[in-house]
Design a protein around this motif. Structure first.
Motif, short mmCIF file in Angstrom:
data_model
loop_
_atom_site.label_atom_id
_atom_site.label_comp_id
_atom_site.label_asym_id
_atom_site.label_seq_id
_atom_site.Cartn_x
_atom_site.Cartn_y
_atom_site.Cartn_z
N PHE A 63 14.95 10.31 69.65
CA PHE A 63 13.55 10.64 69.89
C PHE A 63 12.78 10.72 68.57
N VAL A 64 13.34 11.43 67.59
CA VAL A 64 12.67 11.57 66.30
C VAL A 64 12.48 10.20 65.65
N LEU A 65 13.52 9.38 65.67
CA LEU A 65 13.42 8.04 65.07
C LEU A 65 12.32 7.22 65.74
N THR A 66 12.29 7.26 67.08
CA THR A 66 11.28 6.49 67.81
C THR A 66 9.87 6.99 67.49
N TYR A 67 9.72 8.31 67.47
CA TYR A 67 8.40 8.90 67.20
C TYR A 67 7.96 8.59 65.78
N VAL A 68 8.87 8.65 64.81
CA VAL A 68 8.53 8.32 63.43
C VAL A 68 8.06 6.88 63.33
N LEU A 69 8.73 5.97 64.02
CA LEU A 69 8.31 4.56 64.00
C LEU A 69 6.94 4.39 64.64
#
Length: 243
Positions: A63-69
């Motif tokens: 989730f964090v990776l997707t949101y950062v992208l």
């Protein structure tokens, strides 16, 4: 390659990260605006909840990776991601993950802009005289307050609030601090919407963001804005009183 061409090449390379971000942002808007939606979330809700129950840390990292992208490349769906944080992780953990993700993504845009055109633009503004020079001096004196106001007022698009500070040369630590703290009120609101999203989906409806305009929410944000602006007012009054 002669000596005159090298600075041009280096300048192009320094601008490359921001160029990539802008290109991906345009491509993402054209291709992903219908994919990163609440309809997509509703269609995959059962699979996401099952994965969460089996691997909470793995889903949180994804989730964090997707949101950062999404934030780092200014892709559509940031509000959907914030609500998803509440839907999957609850109010407390969801807010923490939303704030961390959005802050990292904002820092990526800031760094790309500072590393590229930011140094040149801020340098020229610093050496300019007249009204521009006075505005830059006032910005330096009230940097933290101005950055907080940019985060708290919804009229400033998130991308511009990440880009403009880099172009005028604000300190990275002040940008990071005011971003992480300034987006907490909004993160709490969007995350709280996500907490009740399952019930909304069960009724066959979509999230209602009308609570953003409720008087208690607007008054709370207005109070935070006044608090952030207070140092600017105090410095302005003291400046007038000085002989």
């Amino acid at each position: 390659m002669n000596s005159d061409e090298r600075p041009v090449g280096r300048s192009w390379l320094r601008n490359l990260p921001l160029i990539v971000i802008l290109c991906v942002a345009v491509a993402g808007y054209l291709t992903l605006r219908d994919e990163l939606s609440f309809e997509t979330l509703r269609a995959h809700r059962d699979a996401l909840l099952a994965f969460r129950d089996e691997n909470l840390l793995g889903l949180a990292a994804l989730f964090v990776l997707t949101y950062v992208l999404i934030v780092g490349f200014s892709l559509p769906g940031a509000s959907v991601a914030s609500v998803t944080g509440g839907f999957l992780f609850g109010l407390a953990l969801g807010t923490v993950l939303n704030v961390i993700s959005a802050t990292i993504g904002a820092a990526a845009i800031f760094t790309a802009a500072r590393w590229g055109p930011g140094t040149l633009v801020s340098g020229r503004l610093e050496t300019s005289g007249g009204r521009t020079g006075r505005l830059m001096a006032r910005l330096r004196e009230n940097e933290v307050s101005v950055l907080f106001l940019m985060r708290l007022t919804p009229v400033v698009p998130f991308f511009l609030a990440n880009l403009l500070p880099a172009l005028v040369g604000v300190k990275f630590r002040n940008f990071l601090l005011t971003t992480a703290l300034g987006i907490i009120p909004g993160a709490l609101i969007f995350t709280s919407v996500g907490v009740g999203l399952g019930t909304v989906f069960d009724r066959g409806e979509m999230p209602d963001f009308s609570l953003l305009w409720e008087p208690k929410i607007l008054l709370a944000i207005a109070g935070l804005c006044l608090l952030a602006a207070l140092p600017i007012v105090i410095r302005a009054v003291r400046g007038r009183e000085d002989p």
